[in-house]
Design a protein around this motif. Sequence first.
Motif, short mmCIF file in Angstrom:
data_model
loop_
_atom_site.label_atom_id
_atom_site.label_comp_id
_atom_site.label_asym_id
_atom_site.label_seq_id
_atom_site.Cartn_x
_atom_site.Cartn_y
_atom_site.Cartn_z
N ARG A 161 -38.57 10.16 -26.40
CA ARG A 161 -39.79 9.51 -26.18
C ARG A 161 -40.06 8.39 -27.29
O ARG A 161 -40.45 7.28 -27.03
N THR A 180 -41.43 3.60 -21.43
CA THR A 180 -42.29 4.97 -21.51
C THR A 180 -41.86 5.71 -20.43
O THR A 180 -41.69 6.97 -20.60
N GLY A 183 -38.57 7.36 -20.97
CA GLY A 183 -38.71 8.31 -22.16
C GLY A 183 -39.26 9.50 -21.47
O GLY A 183 -38.56 10.60 -21.94
N GLU A 184 -40.10 9.54 -20.76
CA GLU A 184 -40.83 10.48 -20.05
C GLU A 184 -39.72 11.63 -19.21
O GLU A 184 -39.91 12.61 -19.14
#
Length: 535
Positions: A161, A180, A183-184
């Motif tokens: 992340r 984002t 990454g999550e």
Amino acid sequence: MDSLPQFGDDFWAWRAAAQPRSADDIPRIERPAQWQPDWSPDAVQARRERTSEFEARWKALDVSAAPIEDRVEHRLLRSALARVRWELDVLAMWRRQPRFYVDQTIGEVFELLTPPKPDLERVRTVLRTIPDTLGHARTNLAGHAVAAFARATIEELADIRGQLDEVAAALDPSLTPELTTAGEQLAAYRDWLIEQEPAMRPVEAVGRSAFEAFLRDVAVLPYSVEELLAISRQEFDRAVVLEAVERNRNRDVPMSPLPADSAAQGELEKAAEQSVRDFYERHDLLSQPDDLRHYRWLPMPAYLAPIAWLGVTDDLTGPSRLDQDGVSYLPEPSADLPYFYAAQARDPRCGIAHEGVHYQQLALSWRNPRPLRRWYYDSVPNEGIAFYNEELMLAAGLFDDAPHSREIIYNFMRLRALRVEIDVRLAIGELDVHGAEAFLMEKVPMDKATAREEATFFAAFPGQAMTYQVGKTQILRFVADAMRREGMNLRDVHDYLWRNGNVPIALLRAEFLGLHDDWNAADTKADLERGSTTI
């Protein structure tokens, strides 16, 4: 009825969309416009069915009376089809290797970021597919994933992340939402792997039978397992002695200083690359066409640095970008650089002699007048040519002014010889990942991080580590046989090899020298196993 060119065009068009991404830079492929990865169970089954269709079409092609060039390409396409089966059904990366789905998600993004001017819309397209691909990963891996491969993946995703936040900030803030989310999703995938790891399977070697089938059918190699091990041990002994002699000779010679920074290193490489090209021409070793672009080193982009672990940080261009330079992105010079970066920081020619050759060989192969040879890849000839070139340049005198660079070339020889033994013994089950890591650290020697990375990669992809030495061994025999022919010269032989450098050497021996021995040896062994020469 199919023609060979039509069959080849259809196969390569399909392969451009269906080929899995790997961390290696040699098999990178130009994807179709609007391409998206799909590794759902249905897509995997569709790959199997399409492969069966291609196999049936290949068997129906009659090249018995065709020119040798066509027969070479017919066998080459059989090899390419056998590779698909190897990937889908033997390695079964899509159900055994958790890192596979890192490669098919953020790994694809990494490759889109390697050209100097990334296509951000294509980056967005792939980023949006990541949730679905990781969902399919959980389905496909359940009950099949290998614990050692999962542990390596968990370590790699430890700060994913944060890394992707850095990529967004350095690349384009408008990509922040997609990065984002990616990454999550990748962090959630990592956490799922942590939960599942205790119940995962141990590493299982592909085994002697499957590995020997790979040698014959995919790599078109005439060697047995025992012959490969003999090549490895003999070449390792040779490299150890030559390196020891060179170190003794240079024991009082100080090391050259490191460049001040990566920009300065790039300027040194620019001059060195031209000097190497001039050296080829001056010594009548290899033609340098006027339209062949250059290989350049550039500072590592801030948006690439956080995810540089995903692959080789270079862009060797492609068939549609032959008017562009190949580039390699470098970290800042320092005393604790990893093994290969440290070698080329001391003398750029150490990198040009191998990675620079990859760029040249691929750029020349992508210009091949026979289209079917532009798309095929096999690391045995590709890596074999680059490794052969290192010692060619050493013997021809390129490093006469650089004592410690000669030591580096001999140390490279030691490493590549060792890789054969590690590869073969991992494949047939005589060595595990930890044993391979310790073997590399002791015998090269190599730092622990690089040794662990190499050992895990080679366990996951049997048949790749050996390619450097095995390819070089075949090329030495090819060139030696050519030199025994009246009227042959090194430049002509090298020009042919580089231009056809994606094609197995056994097939090139038949086409260029009229020698079918290696080709026949590989196919005769296949005949004994299967009763035919078809897949």
